[in-house]
Motif scaffolding. Structure first.
Motif, PDB file in Angstrom:
ATOM      1  N   THR A  98       0.841  12.714   3.746  1.00  0.00           N
ATOM      2  CA  THR A  98      -0.074  11.595   3.869  1.00  0.00           C
ATOM      3  C   THR A  98       0.772  10.436   4.407  1.00  0.00           C
ATOM      4  N   PRO A  99       0.142   9.356   4.864  1.00  0.00           N
ATOM      5  CA  PRO A  99       0.938   8.234   5.391  1.00  0.00           C
ATOM      6  C   PRO A  99       1.905   7.673   4.351  1.00  0.00           C
ATOM      7  N   LEU A 100       1.656   7.942   3.057  1.00  0.00           N
ATOM      8  CA  LEU A 100       2.540   7.474   1.991  1.00  0.00           C
ATOM      9  C   LEU A 100       3.961   8.020   2.115  1.00  0.00           C
ATOM     10  N   ALA A 101       4.116   9.108   2.842  1.00  0.00           N
ATOM     11  CA  ALA A 101       5.441   9.713   2.967  1.00  0.00           C
ATOM     12  C   ALA A 101       6.397   8.811   3.753  1.00  0.00           C
ATOM     13  N   GLY A 102       5.857   7.953   4.606  1.00  0.00           N
ATOM     14  CA  GLY A 102       6.710   6.975   5.287  1.00  0.00           C
ATOM     15  C   GLY A 102       7.507   7.515   6.452  1.00  0.00           C
TER      16      GLY A 102
ATOM     17  N   ALA B  15      13.689  -0.085  -5.557  1.00  0.00           N
ATOM     18  CA  ALA B  15      13.482  -0.099  -4.114  1.00  0.00           C
ATOM     19  C   ALA B  15      12.910  -1.448  -3.716  1.00  0.00           C
ATOM     20  N   LYS B  16      13.048  -1.770  -2.447  1.00  0.00           N
ATOM     21  CA  LYS B  16      12.406  -2.983  -1.939  1.00  0.00           C
ATOM     22  C   LYS B  16      10.977  -2.630  -1.562  1.00  0.00           C
ATOM     23  N   LYS B  17      10.107  -3.628  -1.562  1.00  0.00           N
ATOM     24  CA  LYS B  17       8.722  -3.378  -1.182  1.00  0.00           C
ATOM     25  C   LYS B  17       8.654  -2.861   0.258  1.00  0.00           C
ATOM     26  N   GLY B  18       7.938  -1.776   0.433  1.00  0.00           N
ATOM     27  CA  GLY B  18       7.783  -1.211   1.771  1.00  0.00           C
ATOM     28  C   GLY B  18       8.943  -0.343   2.229  1.00  0.00           C
ATOM     29  N   GLU B  19       9.918  -0.154   1.342  1.00  0.00           N
ATOM     30  CA  GLU B  19      11.074   0.658   1.711  1.00  0.00           C
ATOM     31  C   GLU B  19      10.706   2.149   1.722  1.00  0.00           C
ATOM     32  N   VAL B  20      11.312   2.866   2.659  1.00  0.00           N
ATOM     33  CA  VAL B  20      11.115   4.319   2.709  1.00  0.00           C
ATOM     34  C   VAL B  20      12.331   4.962   2.055  1.00  0.00           C
ATOM     35  N   ILE B  21      12.122   5.572   0.905  1.00  0.00           N
ATOM     36  CA  ILE B  21      13.256   6.118   0.157  1.00  0.00           C
ATOM     37  C   ILE B  21      13.327   7.636   0.283  1.00  0.00           C
ATOM     38  N   GLU B  22      14.537   8.142   0.169  1.00  0.00           N
ATOM     39  CA  GLU B  22      14.722   9.585   0.224  1.00  0.00           C
ATOM     40  C   GLU B  22      14.702  10.162  -1.186  1.00  0.00           C
ATOM     41  N   VAL B  61       1.477  12.407  -1.801  1.00  0.00           N
ATOM     42  CA  VAL B  61       2.494  12.041  -0.809  1.00  0.00           C
ATOM     43  C   VAL B  61       2.789  13.244   0.082  1.00  0.00           C
ATOM     44  N   VAL B  62       3.217  14.324  -0.552  1.00  0.00           N
ATOM     45  CA  VAL B  62       3.538  15.553   0.176  1.00  0.00           C
ATOM     46  C   VAL B  62       3.055  16.746  -0.641  1.00  0.00           C
TER      47      VAL B  62
END
Lengths: 145, 109
Positions: A98-102, B15-22, B61-62
């Protein structure tokens, strides 16, 4: 006589190995599976498939798949399909995002039965398909006896 | 066997807002592929983890579908975009419908 027998046995053994190999090796099955998952004709590109050129142990081959795309409600990578075309059972894994995955990037470890090609198909939310493939040489296969 | 199965996570706690984390996960599982034979020559039946669902604050999410070609002790990594503090939840399911869950809290600074 003895040598002949041995040679014959040896040849038969080799032939049977080749026969089983080709019976198991299924590039068509891999293609069929991918086609069944994602309808349409994929074009090359957008996908980066990182994998070792030579894998000594087919039991756990680390791979990284990433798809170059933004991940917003309007445009995102919907799914990634991974297949191994020389495995007795070609499907490897399916990721649905989903777009949430970034970011559409995944890492995993796969089993490879022999030297073979990994094929990845990525499906965008609008149905566009991309594909990438890569051959990996395998020293010891990872599918057990 | 089921007692040995343990999920492991490596997720940042802030995390920071809007950050893409692994996010990295591993579950100890033999992923028996149904092709191996035991010493007596009997085929060992297939028993693999076939699904992993990841949600953040209950939003998907996935979703991963795993097949027999995924290595034993399946390691998986992917990314999550974090907009607000919340809980990242992982659920693995195997062929016998056993399931394991693991959670990790992320604080947005």
């Amino acid at each position: 006589m003895n040598t002949l027998l041995t040679r014959r046995t040896a040849l038969a053994a080799i032939a049977s190995v080749i026969a089983t190999r080709s019976a198991l090796a299924t590039p068509e099955q891999a293609k069929e599976w991918l086609a069944a998952q994602a309808k349409g004709t994929p074009t090359e590109g957008k996908i980066t498939l990182k994998a070792p050129e030579i894998a000594e142990n087919g039991n756990a081959v680390p791979i990284t798949v990433s798809v170059e795309s933004e991940m917003t409600e309007k445009s995102y990578v919907k799914a990634i399909y991974i297949a191994a075309d020389g495995n007795p059972n070609p499907p490897v894994a399916t990721y649905e995002f989903t777009p949430l995955a970034g970011k559409a990037e995944v890492q995993l470890r796969v089993r490879l039965a022999q030297t073979e090609k990994l094929i990845v198909v990525a499906e965008m939310n609008d149905g566009t398909l991309y594909t990438a493939s890569r051959e990996i040489k395998v020293t010891i296969g990872g599918c057990g006896g | 066997m089921a007692d040995d199965i343990k999920p492991r996570l490596r997720v940042p706690t802030t995390a920071k807002k809007g950050e893409v984390i692994e996010v990295k996960t591993l579950i100890t599982h033999p992923m028996e592929n149904g092709q191996r034979k035991d010493a007596a020559g009997n085929v060992i039946s297939r028993q693999i983890v076939n699904a992993l669902k990841v949600t953040y604050n209950d939003k998907p999410v996935v979703n991963v579908k795993l097949d027999t070609a995924v290595a034993a002790n399946p390691f998986m990594s992917f990314f999550v975009k974090v907009e607000e503090s919340g809980t990242l939840k992982f659920t693995w399911t195997d062929d016998d419908k056993n399931s394991w869950t693991a959670e990790s809290k992320i604080e947005v600074a």
